[in-house]
Scaffold this active site. Structure first.
Site, short mmCIF file in Angstrom:
data_model
loop_
_atom_site.label_atom_id
_atom_site.label_comp_id
_atom_site.label_asym_id
_atom_site.label_seq_id
_atom_site.Cartn_x
_atom_site.Cartn_y
_atom_site.Cartn_z
N CYS A 1 -8.67 -7.08 1.68
CA CYS A 1 -9.13 -6.58 2.41
C CYS A 1 -10.70 -6.02 1.47
O CYS A 1 -11.51 -5.59 2.52
CB CYS A 1 -8.71 -5.65 0.97
SG CYS A 1 -7.04 -6.17 1.34
N THR B 1 1.02 -1.02 -0.42
CA THR B 1 -0.20 0.18 0.15
C THR B 1 1.26 1.12 0.13
O THR B 1 0.70 2.13 -0.77
CB THR B 1 -1.08 0.20 1.17
OG1 THR B 1 -1.36 -1.08 1.26
CG2 THR B 1 -1.52 1.08 1.29
N GLN C 1 1.37 -9.87 -6.16
CA GLN C 1 1.05 -10.50 -6.07
C GLN C 1 2.03 -11.49 -7.17
O GLN C 1 1.93 -12.98 -7.10
CB GLN C 1 -0.37 -10.99 -6.63
CG GLN C 1 -0.90 -10.44 -5.46
CD GLN C 1 -1.04 -10.83 -4.29
OE1 GLN C 1 -0.98 -12.97 -4.65
NE2 GLN C 1 -1.96 -10.51 -3.79
N1 PLP Z 1 -1.48 -4.69 -4.24
C1 PLP Z 1 -2.19 -6.22 -4.43
C2 PLP Z 1 -2.24 -6.76 -5.99
C3 PLP Z 1 -1.93 -7.11 -3.38
O1 PLP Z 1 -2.54 -8.46 -3.62
C4 PLP Z 1 -2.05 -6.43 -1.73
C5 PLP Z 1 -2.06 -7.07 -1.08
O2 PLP Z 1 -3.17 -8.02 -0.76
C6 PLP Z 1 -1.91 -5.55 -2.47
C7 PLP Z 1 -1.44 -4.76 -2.74
C8 PLP Z 1 -1.56 -4.37 -0.57
O3 PLP Z 1 0.00 -5.07 -0.49
P1 PLP Z 1 0.43 -4.89 1.54
O4 PLP Z 1 -0.92 -5.61 2.27
O5 PLP Z 1 1.42 -5.44 1.54
O6 PLP Z 1 0.00 -3.03 1.51
#
Ligand code: PLP
Length: 373
Positions: A321, A72, A178
């Site tokens: 999420c 994020t 991913q």
């Molecule tokens: N981008 C993708 C494709 C994800 O699957 C995720 C997490 O589910 C994120 C971003 C966010 O990552 P983080 O949990 O490290 O903030």
């Protein structure tokens, strides 16, 4: 048998070797990486070693890696930082199937005067590359396209996308959260400008990640300060970064294991396809080897998830999420996929065993029947 964990796209088990590598940096090696004494130097050395390990995994140079708190933050840094560094360009291009972290950051850009073009996908989750090219204008500051979708596992062809975006004169950001550890990525040959990853998706610790920023690119920091060569302030998370580095080394070694992971995934999918009224989303195109997003006619995904949970099988209805939300997944909406509300994601890892998949394929038809009443 204990829990059967098939939710590895949500997060993975921290590898025991990663935990072991991290432990001394919580206890006897507790120095601040910015301190001028021996303990500080020890920590600074560990941070730089981790930077080299992450760079090696990506085919990047160590100075192109900025450590952060995960996917994020990397997305926010890339998108906001590029537009703040170049206010003359006010157009952003992305896709309809990005992670919510990117969708939220796109909204932030929009609120701050950036025009956003969202490209559709077809029923298999594919982008039309000609449509992508046509969307890029002279004022396009950035194009952001994920490497692999977190729900369907659909892979976007970066080797075809990156040269097209560069030929049109725009910068390209890739959310590779991913893809890292599941498919090879080589930034030495792929003309990508920014790319973000997150340790907890490949058996590293949670709350640690990195943003690759191609050498020479101007990107405003989210947290101004002197650490990370002025690109991200705050005291370095030394144990976390040591864990990320170790996970990167293990991920590179384990890329070859993905063939076995795919064989198990395919075994699971063969069983799912034999259930009447079941489909696999995105199966018509290239996907991650570990992901199976299945749709079942006439049931609620949440009901099937709970039934699997009662048997000790951990799955998801889509992205973690979005769990708990009753709305169908925006990714499946964008694909105009059938049975969007009756969909379950199974995501495997190198830790998944044949016995576990056999248990799932054995109980699934009955649980689907039960969930349909
Ligand atoms: N981008 C993708 C494709 C994800 O699957 C995720 C997490 O589910 C994120 C971003 C966010 O990552 P983080 O949990 O490290 O903030």
């Amino acid at each position: 048998m204990g829990l059967i964990y098939l939710d590895n796209n949500a997060t993975t088990r921290t590898d025991p070797a990663v935990v072991e590598a991290m432990l001394p940096w919580f206890s006897e090696r507790y120095g601040n990486a910015g301190s001028a004494h021996a303990l500080g130097h020890l920590s600074a050395g560990a941070v730089e070693a981790a930077r080299e390990q992450v760079a090696a995994l990506l085919g990047a140079m160590p100075e192109e890696i900025v450590f952060n708190s995960g996917g994020t933050e990397g997305i926010n840094h890339a998108l906001r930082g590029v537009f703040e560094a170049n206010p003359a360009r006010r157009h952003f291009v992305t896709t309809a199937v990005e992670h919510s972290a990117l969708v939220e950051t796109s909204s932030w850009l929009r609120r701050n005067g950036v025009e956003v073009t969202v490209l559709p996908v077809d029923a298999a989750g594919r982008l039309d590359l000609e449509e992508l090219e046509a969307a890029i204008r002279t004022d396009t500051g950035l194009v952001s396209i994920m490497a692999a979708n977190n729900e369907t596992g659909v892979l976007f062809p970066l080797d075809q996308i990156a040269p097209r975006v560069k030929a049109k004169g725009a910068l390209l950001h890739v959310d590779a959260v991913q893809a890292v550890g599941k498919v090879p990525l080589d930034l030495a040959s792929l003309p990508v400008d920014l790319l973000n990853l997150s340790a907890h998706k490949f058996h590293g610790p949670k709350g640690v990640g990195a943003l690759f920023i191609r050498r020479g690119l101007r990107v405003k920091p989210l947290l101004p300060g002197h650490q990370e060569r002025g690109r991200r302030a705050t005291t370095e998370n030394v144990p976390g970064l040591v864990g990320l580095g170790k996970a990167a080394v293990l991920a590179a070694k384990r890329l070859t294991d993905m063939k076995q992971v795919q064989a198990l995934r395919d075994e699971l999918e063969a069983a799912i396809r034999s259930i009447p009224g079941a489909i696999i989303h995105g199966a018509a195109t290239e996907r991650l080897p570990n992901t199976c997003f299945a749709g079942f006619e006439g049931l609620e995904g949440e009901a099937l998830l709970l039934k699997l949970n009662e048997r000790g099988i951990c799955v998801s209805t889509g992205s973690a999420c979005a769990a708990g939300q009753t709305e169908p997944s925006p990714v499946l909406k964008a694909m105009k996929a059938p049975f969007a509300k009756g969909s379950i994601r199974f995501s495997l890892s190198h830790e998944t065993t044949r016995e576990e998949i056999q248990v799932v394929t054995k109980v699934l038809p009955q649980l689907v029947t039960e969930a349909r009443v």
